[in-house]
Design a protein around this motif. Sequence first.
Motif, PDB file in Angstrom:
ATOM      1  N   GLN A 289       3.195  -0.678  -3.985  1.00 25.60           N
ATOM      2  CA  GLN A 289       2.494  -0.112  -3.520  1.00 25.60           C
ATOM      3  C   GLN A 289       1.820   0.465  -1.878  1.00 25.60           C
ATOM      4  OE1 GLN A 289       0.673  -1.822  -6.756  1.00 25.60           O
ATOM      5  NE2 GLN A 289      -0.614  -2.537  -5.732  1.00 25.60           N
TER       6      GLN A 289
ATOM      7  N   SER B 126      -0.207   0.935 -12.896  1.00 24.51           N
ATOM      8  CA  SER B 126       0.270   2.053 -11.769  1.00 24.51           C
ATOM      9  C   SER B 126       0.143   4.248 -12.214  1.00 24.51           C
ATOM     10  CB  SER B 126       1.360   1.265 -11.094  1.00 24.51           C
ATOM     11  OG  SER B 126       2.059   2.428 -10.077  1.00 24.51           O
TER      12      SER B 126
ATOM     13  N   ASN C 120      -0.289  -2.840 -14.866  1.00 26.07           N
ATOM     14  CA  ASN C 120      -1.346  -2.931 -13.617  1.00 26.07           C
ATOM     15  C   ASN C 120      -1.299  -0.845 -13.500  1.00 26.07           C
ATOM     16  OD1 ASN C 120      -2.048  -5.137 -12.645  1.00 26.07           O
ATOM     17  ND2 ASN C 120       0.238  -5.418 -11.108  1.00 26.07           N
TER      18      ASN C 120
ATOM     19  N   SER D 251      -3.859  -7.691  -5.261  1.00 28.16           N
ATOM     20  CA  SER D 251      -5.287  -7.250  -5.852  1.00 28.16           C
ATOM     21  C   SER D 251      -6.186  -7.102  -5.088  1.00 28.16           C
ATOM     22  CB  SER D 251      -5.094  -8.180  -6.992  1.00 28.16           C
ATOM     23  OG  SER D 251      -5.454  -9.558  -5.756  1.00 28.16           O
TER      24      SER D 251
ATOM     25  N   TYR E 161       7.454  -4.684  -5.609  1.00 26.66           N
ATOM     26  CA  TYR E 161       6.673  -3.956  -6.265  1.00 26.66           C
ATOM     27  C   TYR E 161       5.756  -4.100  -5.050  1.00 26.66           C
ATOM     28  CZ  TYR E 161       2.521  -4.270  -9.073  1.00 26.66           C
ATOM     29  OH  TYR E 161       0.525  -3.999  -9.211  1.00 26.66           O
TER      30      TYR E 161
END
Lengths: 697, 453
Positions: free
Chosen positions: A574, A356, A354, A650, A570
Amino acid sequence: MPLVRSLSVTSLLEDWDEEFDLEDAILFEIAWEVANKVGGIYTVIQTKARLTCEEWGENYFLVGPYMESNVRTQVELIEPSNPALRRTIDKMNSSGCKVYFGRWLIEGSPYVVLIDVGFTAWCLDRWKSELWEHCGIGVPWFDREANDAVLFGFLTAWLLGEFAAQCEEPPHIVAHFHEWLAGLGLVLCRQRHLPVATIFTTHATLLGRYLCAGNVDFYNNLSEFNLDKEAGDRQIYHRYCLERAAARCAHVFTTVSKITAIEAEHLLKRKPDIVTPNGLNVKKFSAMHEFQNLHAQSKARIQEFIRGHFYGHLDFNLDKTVFLFIAGRYEFSNKGADIFLEALARLNYLLRVNHSEITVIAFFIMPARTNNFNVETLKGQAVRKQLWDTAHTVKERFGKKLYESLLVGQLPDVSKMLDKEDFTMMKRAIFATQRQCQPPICTHNMLEDSTDPILNCIRRIGLFNSSQDRVKVIFHPEFLSSTSPLLPMDYEDFVRGCHLGVFPSYYEPWGYTPAECTVMGIPSISTNLSGFGCFMEEHIADPTAYGIYILDRRYRSVDESCNQLTSFLYQFCQQSRRQRIIQRNRTERLSDLLDWRYLGNYYMCARHMALAKAFPDTYIYEPHDPTATQGFRYPRPASVPPSPAHSLHSSPHHSEAEDEDERYDEDLEAEKDRVNIRQPVTLPYRNKSLTPLPEKN
Amino acid sequence: MISFSFLLFLTEADQAFVTLATTDAYSMGALVVGKSLRRHGTRKRLVAMVSPNVTREARLSLEEVFDEVILVNVLDSQDRAHLSYLGRPELGVTFTKLHCWTLTKYSKCVFLDADTLVLCNVDELFDREELSAAPDQGWPDCFNTGVFVFIPSLETHGQLLQHAAKHGSFDGGDQGLLNSFFSDWALKDISKHLPFVYNLSVSALYTYLPAFYKFGHQAKIVHFLGGTKPWHFRYNQQTNQISPGDLDRILEQYVNLWWREFYSHTQQQVIKADSHPDTGLTQHSFVSRPRQSEKKSAPAQAVSTLQTSSPPLDTQGTVAETQTKEEERSLELRLLTLDEVSSEQPDSSVQTSPSEQPEEMHTHPKDVSGPEAEYSAYADLHNPAPGQGGTGREPEAAGGSPTPSEEPAPEPTPVETEEEKQQHRRMWEEGHADYMGKDAFDNIKKKLDRFLE
């Protein structure tokens, strides 16, 4: 098997201030870890003492073993205050025992009766015969701990019996025994029909710990174990018999958590009458958000360490780095280090695909056998120090030039501010930071490097701190200390500086580590197999919003649990900085729930129950109907959960950010939470003079 | 010539090696002392003193090796403060040692601790005078009381007791007492200093390892000082080794030797026991003579002792770690033991008659009055349990010989005889509770429930 809501947490809240006259009652609390630190029970008893002292005053006595070194540092020996007790102790001392009386120098300064077990070792054989006669339990001569338990048991029963005999009119004695090491005393009290109300608290079961360490699917087979065989095969049959006998004989039997209650129900064949969770003495800061400041300070110190540890590879942004940690005894699978590592590997993959920006650094603080620090890690800190010094020197010279040019009334010529010498110095410093190898995983030289489970697991999943990895691992196989040359912080400061504690234990009867995180305002991950996790799940409607992530390891396979843990991690990564701050505020507000002032009530209820059972003529205890009351819970926070727990990762957060700002009102929320937890009772002071306690805010 | 050899015989017969066993575990040690002396062809008599809590089986197996097995009442040290100071409370019973001075039918004796192992013939020790002993490794101006030469005398014995009562013992054990009693040992007569090889303490080796490499092969008697005794290790009879890795190599070597001695001649002894069933307890002044009927069960008991007193072999917990061969063997052993127990039961219950109860009383737990027997103005009133209403004697005073009180008529309920009870308890104490059978917790629960309601 669905869990039935236990009596413990639900009904009690209704009737905290139940009237119970304890004027002529005496409380003895008996444990091997009174003024004698061996393991976790010490913490329980030591922290609880203040509250119990307030409730019982002069009538509260702790009973433990006499250990000279401990007495020297923790106990002030005095004359017994209670005349009956003084006669008891004199009598015992004149019959060939050594019994001491004193004050334990901890908060609340409770009275302690300490018994020298070794001094009475000459009675061992006779007492073992008596135990054999009455209970049919023999104790092998090679098990020193169990032999101590026999001596301690007989001596405590003697103490209680003698005390009852010395009192002019029989008082109402409550004797609270902790763990199997003290359990025999309870059995003997019953066998001798002493006028004592007995409580037995087990903080874990002997067999449970053994079975879990043996990699069996423990919780799904609880009802199927052939207990006698399992205990006998593991050579702990006599200990197991002592433990089970104590549970059998107690008027009231308690454990520390719901999960241990289930364990006890199957392994000791008695359902606990009440669950008595472990608390802490919560220190409240006068300034509202002091703990947030402390977090920032400690985090800065951890960041400094990271700068040194990763020198030459500092290609990540430290402001976007999340610190996770796991800490505790080195039990690889019981403490859940196995699934934590697995989840880290998966998290690494997720963050990478992703793209990140977040970097995760996971600390493993688990003491193992080492041969001191490893050179590479020490060098890292030295290099960092050198760069700092270089920068400092250049800054000084720069400043001096600036000052001189200002003195003569000129604006400095920027091109001349740094001369050649400065550049050489800086070049040399940069040259020293070049590094051929990867930043080390382990900060120490391990003695069993090739067989170490954590290191082997890291080798297998390939988390080698390379620059592509978004998840870095640091294994610190020693307890933290503020005098360490590497990471000079004590455990508390370290915890404050981290973002998240991860404790995915498989076997954890209570779990002080996540509780400690909570009172410091640090979110944590625990499991529904740990006492703490169970307790929180029951008390909070949406634990995740409060920074209490509870992993399901009971009804899910290892792989599923691992996925769940990965998703927790995760999600946490975020979160924005602001969301983390809000979450920490909420976490910290839960600390009331873990305060002894609140949790001590369960102990109170256990004592009332025991008194009512042992002296039905004097005391009455009405058990509440568990179905009638609804469990008390912290509600979902008024504003949206700070973590995107229920939205897919998402989804566009940024569009919501503004909204959230308006919706979140810290004070309002805190106020709501405060109403929801009833303020712990304030107890009337007894005649014992106590130092005034710090006021709670 | 004849008269000369006759004279020689006489001197031999009035000198003896003496050892002491205060528990069943120590009687394993005593057995090895006896066997190792015999193996090296001693011409002296062998005497073992045992305290009353040593089980009959253990005594019987000692009788196979020793000329005389004497029951001695435990004389406990008065000075418990010092004992606990040392952290070795079990030392107190070695005061029983002093009793060896009453063996006046011998003109001279050599005392060997039960945790020693004799490596060659040491009869020359009898050339020494009282009190000859080797220096203690910790304080060489004191002697170690693991090996010493003495002359039995009631007078000395009395003086020793008096000394003990008056001055106590500076280390709380027999060594402190004897050293202060024979206080001129260090300086007066060097011939009373036995060479260190007569009392080589294995734990001391590392303090001067080169000396051990130079002189170690001359060792005559090894002394396993310290808390861990040879019988605490697991010994694998297949490989003739204790499980490796527990110890340093030198100690391991001696422990292996000890175990080899322990198992030596076992076979012959069993046979011997079968053919001479009539070996009984040697009578001692204050011991009532055992009844004839009791002796008959001796051989069977002796066999089972040999089987069961080798605890390390059939420990259940370690089966997984050892090889399959050993597994089979230990299984076999366990089965054997079980067989023995079950086949014994009807046999000995037939033999137990009320008449032999008084003899058993020596080891009977209820008999001994103890400290907490005397608390309890309360318990006296409310405690129905027997044996609680003690007389309020000081516990130390219990040292005198217990007079067998009249036992009430044999209770109808107990399924186990007194003897089986002892044996049963011993199985527990060796870590072999029959947890799948009669010791299952359900049975314990029944016992508990008797006083709960």
